[in-house]
Design a protein around this motif. Structure first.
Motif, short mmCIF file in Angstrom:
data_model
loop_
_atom_site.label_atom_id
_atom_site.label_comp_id
_atom_site.label_asym_id
_atom_site.label_seq_id
_atom_site.Cartn_x
_atom_site.Cartn_y
_atom_site.Cartn_z
N PHE A 30 -0.28 -6.16 15.18
CA PHE A 30 -1.02 -5.99 14.31
C PHE A 30 -1.39 -4.75 13.92
O PHE A 30 -1.20 -4.23 12.59
N VAL A 31 -1.50 -3.86 15.04
CA VAL A 31 -1.79 -2.42 14.94
C VAL A 31 -0.63 -1.66 14.21
O VAL A 31 -0.79 -0.85 13.08
N GLU A 33 1.83 -2.83 12.32
CA GLU A 33 1.73 -3.23 10.72
C GLU A 33 0.88 -2.43 10.03
O GLU A 33 1.18 -2.10 9.01
N ARG A 34 -0.53 -2.57 10.49
CA ARG A 34 -1.65 -1.97 9.93
C ARG A 34 -1.23 -0.42 9.71
O ARG A 34 -1.46 -0.10 8.66
N ASP A 35 -0.57 0.20 10.56
CA ASP A 35 -0.35 1.58 10.40
C ASP A 35 1.01 1.83 9.60
O ASP A 35 1.47 2.76 9.89
N ASN A 36 1.55 0.77 8.95
CA ASN A 36 2.89 1.02 8.38
C ASN A 36 3.92 1.45 9.39
O ASN A 36 5.04 1.96 8.91
N PRO A 73 -8.11 -3.49 18.12
CA PRO A 73 -7.17 -2.79 17.03
C PRO A 73 -8.08 -1.64 16.52
O PRO A 73 -7.27 -0.63 16.17
N ARG A 74 -9.38 -1.69 16.51
CA ARG A 74 -10.04 -0.45 16.07
C ARG A 74 -9.97 0.58 16.90
O ARG A 74 -10.26 1.72 16.78
N ARG A 104 -11.99 5.75 9.48
CA ARG A 104 -11.12 4.58 9.09
C ARG A 104 -12.00 3.08 9.60
O ARG A 104 -11.90 2.20 8.47
#
Ligand SMILES: [Zn+2]
Length: 114
Positions: A30-31, A33-36, A73-74, A104
């Motif tokens: 997830f992380v 992907e979130r951070d591209n 994730p945060r 963020r």
């Protein structure tokens, strides 16, 4: 002198196993992907690792409102190996990451939201 031990387990392999299990796989994915799939500091897409913004040693569930604890994730940022080293070597780079987290995801300290 020594007790009989038919199959001694070297300590480091046990430790390694536990380290890999540290961040659950789905959170890891997830992380990334979130951070591209790039380092959030320099944009490097190679040699990525996850950085705990509030380090495990400093994490206290009474102080932070992370639903999933220290591996929330945060509390994670995708960084390249070089930046990761810098973050842990330089206090100002560590502060930069805390600021990144705040910008963020908003305030992560409990008392500020209550
Ligand atoms: Zn980087």
């Amino acid at each position: 002198m020594y007790g009989f031990n038919p199959c001694p387990k070297p300590r480091h392999t046990l430790k390694k196993k536990r380290r890999l299990k540290d961040i659950p796989k789905d959170i890891r994915r997830f992380v990334y992907e979130r951070d591209n799939k790039c380092c959030v500091r320099c944009g490097n897409p190679h040699n990525l690792q996850l950085h705990h913004i509030i380090t495990k040693g400093r994490y206290d569930p009474r102080r932070y409102n992370f639903k999933q604890g220290v591996h929330d994730p945060r509390n994670l940022a995708t960084v390249c190996v070089g930046c990761h080293r810098k973050i842990h070597d330089q206090p100002e780079a560590m502060l930069e990451m805390l600021e990144w987290q705040r910008l963020r995801f908003g305030e992560v300290l409990k008392y500020a939201t209550e």
